[in-house]
Design an enzyme around this catalytic site. Structure first.
Site, mmCIF file in Angstrom:
data_model
loop_
_atom_site.group_PDB
_atom_site.id
_atom_site.type_symbol
_atom_site.label_atom_id
_atom_site.label_comp_id
_atom_site.label_asym_id
_atom_site.label_seq_id
_atom_site.Cartn_x
_atom_site.Cartn_y
_atom_site.Cartn_z
ATOM 1 N N LYS A 112 -2.207 -1.429 -3.832
ATOM 2 C CA LYS A 112 -3.080 -0.259 -3.715
ATOM 3 C C LYS A 112 -2.262 1.006 -3.773
ATOM 4 C CE LYS A 112 -6.106 1.861 -0.343
ATOM 5 N NZ LYS A 112 -6.473 1.949 1.031
ATOM 6 N N LYS A 145 0.852 -1.186 0.000
ATOM 7 C CA LYS A 145 0.000 0.000 0.000
ATOM 8 C C LYS A 145 0.887 1.234 0.000
ATOM 9 C CE LYS A 145 -3.570 2.375 2.641
ATOM 10 N NZ LYS A 145 -4.553 2.286 3.722
HETATM 11 C C1 PBG Z 1 -7.389 3.355 5.774
HETATM 12 C C2 PBG Z 1 -7.703 3.206 4.345
HETATM 13 C C3 PBG Z 1 -7.515 4.152 3.322
HETATM 14 C C4 PBG Z 1 -8.087 3.603 2.173
HETATM 15 C C5 PBG Z 1 -8.541 2.336 2.507
HETATM 16 N N1 PBG Z 1 -8.274 2.104 3.852
HETATM 17 C C6 PBG Z 1 -6.999 5.538 3.361
HETATM 18 C C7 PBG Z 1 -5.639 5.827 3.838
HETATM 19 O O1 PBG Z 1 -4.807 4.931 3.990
HETATM 20 O O2 PBG Z 1 -5.403 6.989 4.090
HETATM 21 C C8 PBG Z 1 -8.176 4.302 0.851
HETATM 22 C C9 PBG Z 1 -9.260 3.821 -0.066
HETATM 23 C C10 PBG Z 1 -9.589 4.743 -1.183
HETATM 24 O O3 PBG Z 1 -8.955 5.793 -1.409
HETATM 25 O O4 PBG Z 1 -10.560 4.433 -1.904
HETATM 26 N N2 PBG Z 1 -6.239 2.837 6.258
#
Ligand code: PBG
Length: 332
Positions: free
Chosen positions: A256, A202
Site C-alpha cells: 500500500k 505500508k
Molecule cells: C489507517 C489507514 C490509512 C489508510 C488505511 N488505513 C491512513 C493512514 O495510514 O494515514 C489509507 C487508505 C486510503 O488512503 O485509501 N491506519
C-alpha cells in the site's frame, strides 16, 4: 523462461493482436469480481449517505445503509467489504478506548452486515487513528509513537472485531510484533478461522490525503507517520516486513499504496508466492475521478486498466473504492 521469437516475417507479433477473439485467447491476466475488496466508510446516525468531498462518488454511510451496501455487494459478487469508521470527535481520546468498544461503529457495522449478507467476508482495519485525539495509529508520548503499548491496545481492538464477527483482521498500524500478538490472542480466544491480512508493506504516502478527510483524521494529525510507515525509497525493507509478518502468522499480505508500488507487489509475489493484495488508495481514486470529471481521461477505461495492472503485477486481489462500479461492468 525466455520467449522464443522467430526472425521477421516468420514472426509477426501483431498476428496475436489481430481480432478480439485472438486477443482474448492469448490474454495472460484478467480481472474478475473475485479480485475485489470494497473499502467503505461508516458514520453514525440512520438513513445517512453523505458524500466525501475529496473522493467523488464515495459515501459515508450510517450502519443501516452499510447493511444495504453489503446486500448490493453480495448481489454483485464482490467477496469482501472493508470497514473504516468516521468517529465522532467527542469519542476520540488519548487512550483510544472506543477502538475496542463492542458497540463502536465498526463493530456494529460488522454485526449489521453479517445479519443481512452472510456470504460477504468482512474485513476490518486495525490501527488507533480513527479513535486517537492526535490522529496517529499508535499511542503518542512526548512526540514518540510507542510500539509495545500500542500493540496491547491493537490486540484488544482486533479481539473485539473478531467477537463481532469479522472474517479478516487488517492491521494497518505498522507497529512491530502486532501480527504475532494478534494471532496468539485470536487462537487463545478460539477465533481459529479468523484471517489476518497484514498491511505489511505500508508506505508513508501522500496518496492517503483524501482518506484522512473521509475518516475525519486530517485536522487532528500532528506531524507525519514516518517513524512507523515505510520510506518510499525502500524495496528490500518491504521484503523483510512481509517475511516477518508471514512468520508471525499473517495469512495474506498487502502492499500500500498501489499503482506507484507495483514493483513491490511483483517482488512480493515472486519471492513468497503468498496471497498478495494491494490497496488502490484514496489519492489514486481521487486522481482518476478528478481527471475523468474534467474530461481529461476516460474514467472507466483507466479504472479497469489500473485494476488489471495489479493482477499483472501478481496481486490476487485489490482493495478499491471502484469495486462496485467495476463489478457492475464485469457483470455486464
Ligand atoms: C489507517 C489507514 C490509512 C489508510 C488505511 N488505513 C491512513 C493512514 O495510514 O494515514 C489509507 C487508505 C486510503 O488512503 O485509501 N491506519
Amino acid at each position: 523462461m525466455k520467449p522464443t521469437v522467430a526472425p521477421f516475417p516468420a514472426a509477426r507479433l501483431r498476428r496475436t493482436r489481430v481480432s478480439p477473439a485472438i486477443r482474448g485467447l492469448v490474454r495472460e491476466n484478467t480481472l474478475t469480481t473475485d479480485d475485489l475488496i470494497w473499502p467503505v466508510f461508516v458514520r453514525d446516525g440512520e438513513g445517512i449517505e453523505e458524500p466525501v468531498a475529496s473522493m467523488p462518488g464515495v459515501l459515508r454511510r450510517s450502519v443501516d445503509k452499510i447493511a444495504e451496501a453489503a446486500i448490493e455487494a453480495q448481489a454483485l459478487g464482490i467477496p469482501a467489504i472493508c470497514l473504516f469508521p468516521y468517529t465522532d470527535a467527542a469519542l476520540k481520546t488519548e487512550d483510544c478506548a472506543e477502538a475496542w468498544s463492542p458497540d463502536n461503529l465498526c463493530n456494529r457495522a460488522i454485526r449489521a452486515i453479517k445479519a443481512v449478507a452472510p456470504d460477504i467476508a468482512v474485513m476490518t482495519d486495525v490501527a488507533l487513528d480513527p479513535y486517537n485525539i492526535n490522529g496517529h495509529d499508535g499511542y503518542v508520548v512526548d512526540g514518540e509513537i510507542l510500539n509495545d503499548e500500542t500493540v496491547e491496545a491493537l490486540v484488544k481492538m482486533a479481539l473485539a472485531q473478531a467477537e463481532s464477527g469479522a472474517d479478516i483482521i487488517g492491521p494497518s498500524d505498522m507497529m512491530d510484533g502486532r501480527v504475532g500478538a494478534m494471532r496468539s490472542a485470536l487462537e487463545s480466544a478460539g477465533h481459529r478461522n479468523v484471517s489476518i491480512l497484514s498491511y505489511s508493506a505500508k508506505y508513508a504516502s501522500g496518496f492517503y490525503g483524501p482518506f484522512r478527510d473521509a475518516v475525519g483524521a486530517s485536522g487532528a494529525l500532528q506531524g507525519d507517520k514516518k517513524t512507523y510507515q515505510m520510506d518510499p525509497g525502500n524495496s528490500d525493507e518491504a521484503m523483510r516486513l512481509i517475511e516477518r509478518d508471514l512468520q508471525e502468522g499473517a495469512d495474506m499480505v498487502m502492499v500500500k499504496p498501489g499503482i506507484a508500488y507495483l514493483d513491490i507487489c511483483y517482488r512480493v509475489k515472486t519471492t513468497f508466492g503468498t496471497p498478495t493484495f494491494a490497496y488502490q488508495v484514496s489519492g489514486e481514486y481521487a486522481m482518476i475521478q478528478a481527471a475523468a470529471q474534467n474530461g481529461w481521461i476516460d474514467g472507466e477505461k483507466v479504472m479497469l486498466e489500473s485494476l488489471l495492472a495489479f493482477k499483472r503485477a501478481g496481486c490476487d486481489g485489490i482493495l478499491s473504492y471502484f469495486a462496485p462500479q467495476t463489478a457492475r461492468i464485469l457483470n455486464g
